[in-house]
Structure formats: structure tokens, C-alpha cells
Scaffold this active site. Structure first.
Site, short mmCIF file in Angstrom:
data_model
loop_
_atom_site.label_atom_id
_atom_site.label_comp_id
_atom_site.label_asym_id
_atom_site.label_seq_id
_atom_site.Cartn_x
_atom_site.Cartn_y
_atom_site.Cartn_z
N MET A 208 39.68 41.42 34.20
CA MET A 208 39.78 42.27 35.36
C MET A 208 40.65 41.57 36.40
O MET A 208 40.19 40.70 37.12
CB MET A 208 38.38 42.54 35.91
CG MET A 208 38.41 43.25 37.22
SD MET A 208 36.81 43.76 37.91
CE MET A 208 35.68 42.50 37.50
N PRO A 209 41.93 41.93 36.50
CA PRO A 209 42.80 41.33 37.49
C PRO A 209 42.39 41.74 38.90
O PRO A 209 42.02 42.89 39.15
CB PRO A 209 44.18 41.90 37.17
CG PRO A 209 44.08 42.41 35.78
CD PRO A 209 42.65 42.80 35.59
N LEU A 210 42.46 40.78 39.81
CA LEU A 210 42.18 41.03 41.22
C LEU A 210 43.38 40.53 42.02
O LEU A 210 43.76 39.37 41.92
CB LEU A 210 40.92 40.28 41.66
CG LEU A 210 40.64 40.26 43.16
CD1 LEU A 210 40.38 41.66 43.68
CD2 LEU A 210 39.47 39.34 43.45
#
Length: 65
Positions: free
Chosen positions: A1-3
Site C-alpha cells: 500500500m503506497p503512501l
């Protein structure tokens, strides 16, 4: 999950911030292949009185272009 976190000086129209979120999301999807639904984008807006470089705040520097 890229942030992805983006920090900007306060004062841009809501439409510009919304466009930024969409464009950053699409860039992450294209770059690393993450599903769009898993990309998180946080936009932090800082008042110009709270951001300084060289002991001069953005507000003290005057109008931005």
C-alpha cells in the site's frame, strides 16, 4: 500500500488539491503498478507563517507566483 505525503503552502483552491491527488495516484499506479484502490495520498497544507527558510517565513517573502 503506497503512501505519498505532499506538503504545500496553504491557499490553493480545492479543485487544485483534488487534481493533485488524482495525478499523484495515477503516477504511483503507472510507476509501481499498485492497484489504484491501495494508493494513499495525504496533502498537508501549512500556513505561510509556519514555513521558513533562512529565518524568513514564506509570508515575509511576499506574494507567490
Amino acid at each position: 500500500m503506497p503512501l505519498v505525503e505532499v506538503t504545500l503552502i496553504q491557499g490553493r483552491p480545492a479543485e487544485s488539491i483534488r487534481a493533485l491527488i488524482s495525478n499523484v495516484t495515477e503516477a504511483v499506479v503507472a510507476s509501481v503498478g499498485s492497484p489504484k484502490e491501495s494508493v494513499r495520498v495525504i496533502v498537508r497544507e501549512i500556513p505561510p507563517t509556519h514555513w521558513a527558510a533562512g529565518d524568513v517565513t514564506i509570508e515575509e517573502r511576499g506574494p507567490r507566483s
